[in-house]
Design a protein around this motif. Structure first.
Motif, PDB file in Angstrom:
ATOM      1  N   GLY A   1       0.869  -1.180   0.000  1.00  6.95           N
ATOM      2  CA  GLY A   1       0.000   0.000   0.000  1.00  6.95           C
ATOM      3  C   GLY A   1       0.895   1.216   0.000  1.00  6.95           C
ATOM      4  O   GLY A   1       2.086   1.110   0.294  1.00  6.95           O
ATOM      5  N   PRO A   2       0.334   2.390  -0.319  1.00  7.47           N
ATOM      6  CA  PRO A   2       1.151   3.601  -0.386  1.00  7.47           C
ATOM      7  C   PRO A   2       1.854   3.880   0.941  1.00  7.47           C
ATOM      8  O   PRO A   2       1.375   3.467   2.002  1.00  7.47           O
ATOM      9  CB  PRO A   2       0.136   4.702  -0.676  1.00  7.47           C
ATOM     10  N   SER A   3       2.958   4.580   0.855  1.00  4.24           N
ATOM     11  CA  SER A   3       3.690   4.980   2.045  1.00  4.24           C
ATOM     12  C   SER A   3       2.754   5.747   2.991  1.00  4.24           C
ATOM     13  O   SER A   3       1.972   6.575   2.546  1.00  4.24           O
ATOM     14  CB  SER A   3       4.847   5.870   1.587  1.00  4.24           C
ATOM     15  N   GLY A   4       2.812   5.416   4.259  1.00  5.25           N
ATOM     16  CA  GLY A   4       1.984   6.126   5.243  1.00  5.25           C
ATOM     17  C   GLY A   4       0.564   5.600   5.366  1.00  5.25           C
ATOM     18  O   GLY A   4      -0.273   6.212   6.033  1.00  5.25           O
ATOM     19  N   CYS A   5       0.267   4.452   4.742  1.00  4.73           N
ATOM     20  CA  CYS A   5      -1.117   3.958   4.774  1.00  4.73           C
ATOM     21  C   CYS A   5      -1.412   3.109   6.006  1.00  4.73           C
ATOM     22  O   CYS A   5      -2.524   2.615   6.165  1.00  4.73           O
ATOM     23  CB  CYS A   5      -1.451   3.181   3.510  1.00  4.73           C
TER      24      CYS A   5
ATOM     25  N   CYS B   1      -1.830 -11.555  -1.422  1.00  2.44           N
ATOM     26  CA  CYS B   1      -1.331 -10.203  -1.179  1.00  2.44           C
ATOM     27  C   CYS B   1      -2.515  -9.319  -0.786  1.00  2.44           C
ATOM     28  O   CYS B   1      -3.524  -9.263  -1.479  1.00  2.44           O
ATOM     29  CB  CYS B   1      -0.667  -9.653  -2.439  1.00  2.44           C
ATOM     30  N   PHE B   2      -2.374  -8.653   0.351  1.00  7.84           N
ATOM     31  CA  PHE B   2      -3.398  -7.704   0.796  1.00  7.84           C
ATOM     32  C   PHE B   2      -2.978  -6.318   0.324  1.00  7.84           C
ATOM     33  O   PHE B   2      -1.929  -5.817   0.724  1.00  7.84           O
ATOM     34  CB  PHE B   2      -3.493  -7.679   2.330  1.00  7.84           C
ATOM     35  N   VAL B   3      -3.810  -5.705  -0.502  1.00  6.02           N
ATOM     36  CA  VAL B   3      -3.502  -4.355  -0.975  1.00  6.02           C
ATOM     37  C   VAL B   3      -4.303  -3.360  -0.134  1.00  6.02           C
ATOM     38  O   VAL B   3      -5.524  -3.458  -0.036  1.00  6.02           O
ATOM     39  CB  VAL B   3      -3.857  -4.190  -2.471  1.00  6.02           C
ATOM     40  N   PHE B   4      -3.583  -2.420   0.474  1.00  4.80           N
ATOM     41  CA  PHE B   4      -4.220  -1.416   1.325  1.00  4.80           C
ATOM     42  C   PHE B   4      -4.499  -0.140   0.537  1.00  4.80           C
ATOM     43  O   PHE B   4      -3.794   0.187  -0.411  1.00  4.80           O
ATOM     44  CB  PHE B   4      -3.314  -1.082   2.527  1.00  4.80           C
ATOM     45  N   THR B   5      -5.514   0.585   0.992  1.00  6.13           N
ATOM     46  CA  THR B   5      -5.813   1.886   0.392  1.00  6.13           C
ATOM     47  C   THR B   5      -4.867   2.928   0.976  1.00  6.13           C
ATOM     48  O   THR B   5      -4.174   2.667   1.966  1.00  6.13           O
ATOM     49  CB  THR B   5      -7.238   2.346   0.741  1.00  6.13           C
ATOM     50  N   ALA B   6      -4.896   4.118   0.381  1.00  3.70           N
ATOM     51  CA  ALA B   6      -4.186   5.245   0.974  1.00  3.70           C
ATOM     52  C   ALA B   6      -4.790   5.526   2.358  1.00  3.70           C
ATOM     53  O   ALA B   6      -5.890   5.079   2.672  1.00  3.70           O
ATOM     54  CB  ALA B   6      -4.331   6.468   0.075  1.00  3.70           C
TER      55      ALA B   6
ATOM     56  N   PRO C   1      -6.675   6.881   5.571  1.00  6.44           N
ATOM     57  CA  PRO C   1      -6.501   5.795   6.529  1.00  6.44           C
ATOM     58  C   PRO C   1      -6.570   4.426   5.854  1.00  6.44           C
ATOM     59  O   PRO C   1      -7.454   4.186   5.035  1.00  6.44           O
ATOM     60  CB  PRO C   1      -7.687   5.984   7.483  1.00  6.44           C
ATOM     61  N   GLY C   2      -5.611   3.580   6.190  1.00  9.82           N
ATOM     62  CA  GLY C   2      -5.500   2.286   5.538  1.00  9.82           C
ATOM     63  C   GLY C   2      -6.732   1.419   5.740  1.00  9.82           C
ATOM     64  O   GLY C   2      -7.206   1.234   6.854  1.00  9.82           O
ATOM     65  N   ARG C   3      -7.269   0.953   4.609  1.00 10.17           N
ATOM     66  CA  ARG C   3      -8.331  -0.057   4.626  1.00 10.17           C
ATOM     67  C   ARG C   3      -7.885  -1.173   3.702  1.00 10.17           C
ATOM     68  O   ARG C   3      -7.056  -0.944   2.803  1.00 10.17           O
ATOM     69  CB  ARG C   3      -9.646   0.558   4.102  1.00 10.17           C
ATOM     70  N   LEU C   4      -8.427  -2.367   3.900  1.00 11.10           N
ATOM     71  CA  LEU C   4      -8.054  -3.464   3.015  1.00 11.10           C
ATOM     72  C   LEU C   4      -8.843  -3.307   1.726  1.00 11.10           C
ATOM     73  O   LEU C   4     -10.061  -3.445   1.713  1.00 11.10           O
ATOM     74  CB  LEU C   4      -8.365  -4.807   3.697  1.00 11.10           C
ATOM     75  N   ARG C   5      -8.137  -2.967   0.649  1.00  8.29           N
ATOM     76  CA  ARG C   5      -8.854  -2.714  -0.606  1.00  8.29           C
ATOM     77  C   ARG C   5      -9.149  -4.012  -1.345  1.00  8.29           C
ATOM     78  O   ARG C   5     -10.249  -4.209  -1.845  1.00  8.29           O
ATOM     79  CB  ARG C   5      -8.016  -1.795  -1.495  1.00  8.29           C
ATOM     80  N   GLU C   6      -8.156  -4.879  -1.479  1.00  8.59           N
ATOM     81  CA  GLU C   6      -8.360  -6.097  -2.254  1.00  8.59           C
ATOM     82  C   GLU C   6      -7.359  -7.177  -1.847  1.00  8.59           C
ATOM     83  O   GLU C   6      -6.248  -6.878  -1.427  1.00  8.59           O
ATOM     84  CB  GLU C   6      -8.188  -5.770  -3.746  1.00  8.59           C
ATOM     85  N   ILE C   7      -7.796  -8.417  -1.993  1.00 10.34           N
ATOM     86  CA  ILE C   7      -6.903  -9.549  -1.747  1.00 10.34           C
ATOM     87  C   ILE C   7      -6.600 -10.192  -3.093  1.00 10.34           C
ATOM     88  O   ILE C   7      -7.509 -10.550  -3.835  1.00 10.34           O
ATOM     89  CB  ILE C   7      -7.560 -10.577  -0.805  1.00 10.34           C
ATOM     90  N   VAL C   8      -5.313 -10.285  -3.427  1.00  9.75           N
ATOM     91  CA  VAL C   8      -4.900 -10.904  -4.686  1.00  9.75           C
ATOM     92  C   VAL C   8      -4.294 -12.270  -4.381  1.00  9.75           C
ATOM     93  O   VAL C   8      -3.348 -12.374  -3.588  1.00  9.75           O
ATOM     94  CB  VAL C   8      -3.871 -10.005  -5.422  1.00  9.75           C
ATOM     95  N   ASN C   9      -4.860 -13.310  -4.973  1.00 13.21           N
ATOM     96  CA  ASN C   9      -4.314 -14.670  -4.779  1.00 13.21           C
ATOM     97  C   ASN C   9      -3.177 -14.903  -5.751  1.00 13.21           C
ATOM     98  O   ASN C   9      -3.288 -14.562  -6.927  1.00 13.21           O
ATOM     99  CB  ASN C   9      -5.400 -15.719  -5.043  1.00 13.21           C
TER     100      ASN C   9
END
Ligand code: ADP
Ligand code: MG
Length: 262
Positions: free
Chosen positions: A43-47, A208-213, A215-223
């Motif tokens: 996820g982006p830096s600081g997320c 892979c858990f991809v976080f949003t900018a 405040p960090g939220r779990l945006r998507e899980i990539v298998n």
């Protein structure tokens, strides 16, 4: 089987005692890491990636939501959860072998058994011949190997790794990634691995858990459905499963970086 690590509705604000304005680092994170799984987080830096890791390590108190291991709420550090950070605090006055065996020494494990375990992990991380060297005599990559071995040697159930290879050169980094993959095969540890490198996330993760900018939220899980035995860098650029996962993670992270820079 219930997941090894479970995070539910975890929200975190850092208070600012001076201005009174708090930093909203995490917002309602829900995720699970299964036993024996290696999950990467990008996820982006600081997320809020390090914030999540520090909460799971028990190093950062939290109030909203829950984080648990084996169904027990995490409320402080535990030898069951080993941590590896980017800048390693290996003890400068101890040799490689003595750094790696430090945890066992503190636990009172007898010398004979300790030495046996230490030499096993020295082999696993490729530090044979460097047992008696001191940290200032090692390269960055070797220091990270030493840190990984020290954490493994204490035999935690879970390894929490916060950008552990970010500070080493590109060639060493590739070697360390392949080594960690071998360690994952050999030890079947549950590993949460934070990185800002999309390639690293796709190469190492079962998911892979991809976080949003922030405040960090779990945006998507990539298998990432590639058997561990097949994860060798020389083959990855011809592996459609790797390319697909990497491109998907890349697209998601880019979108979030644009949001965080807006
Ligand atoms: N101890 C702290 N006190 C106040 N704010 C913090 C603290 N640690 C991190 N932050 C802020 O929280 C946000 C998330 O930080 P962090 O978890 O380190 O992000 P990441 O690891 O994803 O780069 C950032 O905006 C950061 O500035
Ligand atoms: Mg961080």
């Amino acid at each position: 089987m219930p997941a090894k690590l479970v995070v539910t509705d975890l929200t975190h604000h850092y208070p600012d005692e001076y201005t009174g304005e708090s930093v909203h680092a995490l917002e309602k994170i829900n995720l699970e890491v299964n036993e024996g799984e290696l999950v990467t987080v990008v996820g982006p830096s600081g997320c809020g990636k390090s914030t999540l890791l520090n909460i799971l390590a028990g190093l950062l108190p939290y109030r909203e939501g829950n984080a648990s291991m084996d169904g027990v709420k995490i409320q402080g550090p535990s030898s069951e959860r080993g941590v590896v950070f980017q800048e390693q605090a290996i003890l400068p006055w101890r040799s490689v072998a003595k750094n790696i065996g430090h945890g066992l020494e503190l636990k009172g494990v007898p010398r004979g058994e300790r030495e046996k375990r230490v030499s096993e992990f020295i082999k696993l991380v490729g530090l044979v011949g460097f047992e008696d060297k001191f940290p200032h005599e090692l390269s960055g990559g070797m220091k990270q190997r030493c840190a990984v071995a020290r954490t493994l040697c204490a035999d935690p159930a879970v390894m929490l790794m916060d950008e552990p290879f970010a500070a080493v050169d590109a060639q060493t980094r590739i070697t360390l990634q392949e080594e960690l993959n071998r360690i994952a095969i050999a030890t079947k540890k549950t590993i949460l691995f934070i990185t800002h490198s999309v390639d690293e996330a796709a190469f190492l993760g079962d998911r892979c858990f991809v976080f949003t900018a922030r405040p960090g939220r779990l945006r998507e899980i990539v298998n990432i459905d590639i058997p561990r035995e097949k994860r060798i860098w020389a083959d990855m650029n011809n592996d459609p499963r790797f390319i697909e996962a990497r491109d998907k993670i890349m697209r998601l992270v880019r979108e979030e970086v644009l949001v965080s820079n807006a």
